[in-house]
Motif scaffolding. Structure first.
Motif, short mmCIF file in Angstrom:
data_model
loop_
_atom_site.label_atom_id
_atom_site.label_comp_id
_atom_site.label_asym_id
_atom_site.label_seq_id
_atom_site.Cartn_x
_atom_site.Cartn_y
_atom_site.Cartn_z
N SER A 7 54.44 79.05 -24.74
CA SER A 7 54.85 77.81 -24.46
C SER A 7 53.68 76.64 -25.17
O SER A 7 53.92 75.99 -25.95
CB SER A 7 55.34 77.48 -23.36
OG SER A 7 55.61 76.03 -23.08
N ASN A 10 52.75 76.86 -28.73
CA ASN A 10 53.72 76.33 -29.74
C ASN A 10 53.68 74.71 -29.74
O ASN A 10 53.57 73.95 -30.69
CB ASN A 10 54.94 76.77 -29.58
CG ASN A 10 55.31 78.17 -30.08
OD1 ASN A 10 55.02 78.47 -31.38
ND2 ASN A 10 56.19 78.97 -29.40
N SER A 109 59.28 80.98 -21.92
CA SER A 109 58.65 79.58 -22.71
C SER A 109 59.55 78.66 -22.93
O SER A 109 59.23 77.56 -22.88
CB SER A 109 58.38 80.10 -24.03
OG SER A 109 57.48 79.43 -24.80
N MET A 112 59.78 76.66 -19.89
CA MET A 112 58.70 75.51 -19.82
C MET A 112 58.67 74.38 -20.83
O MET A 112 58.09 73.32 -20.43
CB MET A 112 57.42 76.36 -19.91
CG MET A 112 57.42 77.48 -18.78
SD MET A 112 55.96 78.68 -19.13
CE MET A 112 56.26 79.94 -17.78
N THR A 113 59.03 74.89 -21.94
CA THR A 113 59.02 73.61 -23.19
C THR A 113 60.11 72.65 -23.00
O THR A 113 59.69 71.61 -23.39
CB THR A 113 58.97 74.27 -24.44
OG1 THR A 113 58.19 75.29 -24.51
CG2 THR A 113 58.85 73.49 -25.50
#
Length: 214
Positions: A7, A10, A109, A112-113
């Motif tokens: 996460s 990126n 991820s 979280m993003t």
């Protein structure tokens, strides 16, 4: 933990390429794998690769000015640190059969993003165009590459994998030039080449290991 690393890696990388040319951002990000390769360096000749990479980064920094680009450099270096952690964790995942651990990490991820996406576009996140773009980016920039890298780590010696990976800054610079019309100065091209050569040399010196067979 792997999901958190994905996460942050990126988010920081995409924020970096919003402020820097693609080739420059990827070159800076590649300091992560280079650092992993040099972490166990014991020979004086390995200092050559450190000096070469440092020289390349110094040349790149010469053309960077303004708060936005400086922030881009910081974000690219954060992505580099995450990439280093990604390599270490990915090697552990490679010991497990199949792609289930990677799929779980990517799902974590995504969760979280998600708040960052909601904060950026709100309800527009659910528009068909945004969802289609997100799906394409997710598949082409994360799901497929990470899966292929995991499989490659299971079958290729570290030295071969590392040398192939070291071509990424040069490929990114070429794509930035051809697809995004992002020109690089002569100094930038030399800087990218220096980091590529340093990465190839350091990663090859890291030595080969037998392929992992599940």
């Amino acid at each position: 933990v792997f999901g958190l690393v994905l996460s942050v890696m990126n988010l920081s990388f995409y924020a970096a390429i919003d402020r820097l040319p693609l080739g420059t951002a990827v070159t800076l990000e590649f300091l992560g794998p280079l650092g992993v390769a040099l972490a166990g360096a014991r020979r004086r000749r390995d200092l050559i690769w450190v000096a070469l990479a440092a020289g390349g980064v110094f040349l790149l920094s010469g053309g960077i000015g303004g708060g936005s680009e400086i922030l881009g450099v910081a974000l690219a270096l954060l992505a580099a640190a995450c990439w280093a952690a990604y390599i270490v964790l990915n090697a552990r995942l490679g010991r497990h059969e199949g792609l289930a651990p990677l799929a779980l990490a990517m799902a974590a991820s995504a969760v979280m993003t998600l708040p960052f996406g909601i904060g950026a576009v709100g309800e527009g996140l659910l528009s068909p165009a945004t969802l289609a773009t997100g799906l394409a980016v997710g598949l082409l920039s994360s799901a497929l590459p990470y899966a292929l890298e995991l499989e490659a780590l299971r079958t290729l010696p570290n030295s071969v994998f590392g040398v192939l990976m070291s071509l990424e800054p040069a490929v990114a610079a070429l794509i930035g030039f051809l697809a995004l019309s992002q020109g690089l100065s002569a100094a930038d091209i030399v800087a990218v080449a220096m980091v590529v050569i340093a990465s190839a040399g350091a990663l090859r010196r890291a030595g080969a290991r037998p392929p992992v067979v599940d």
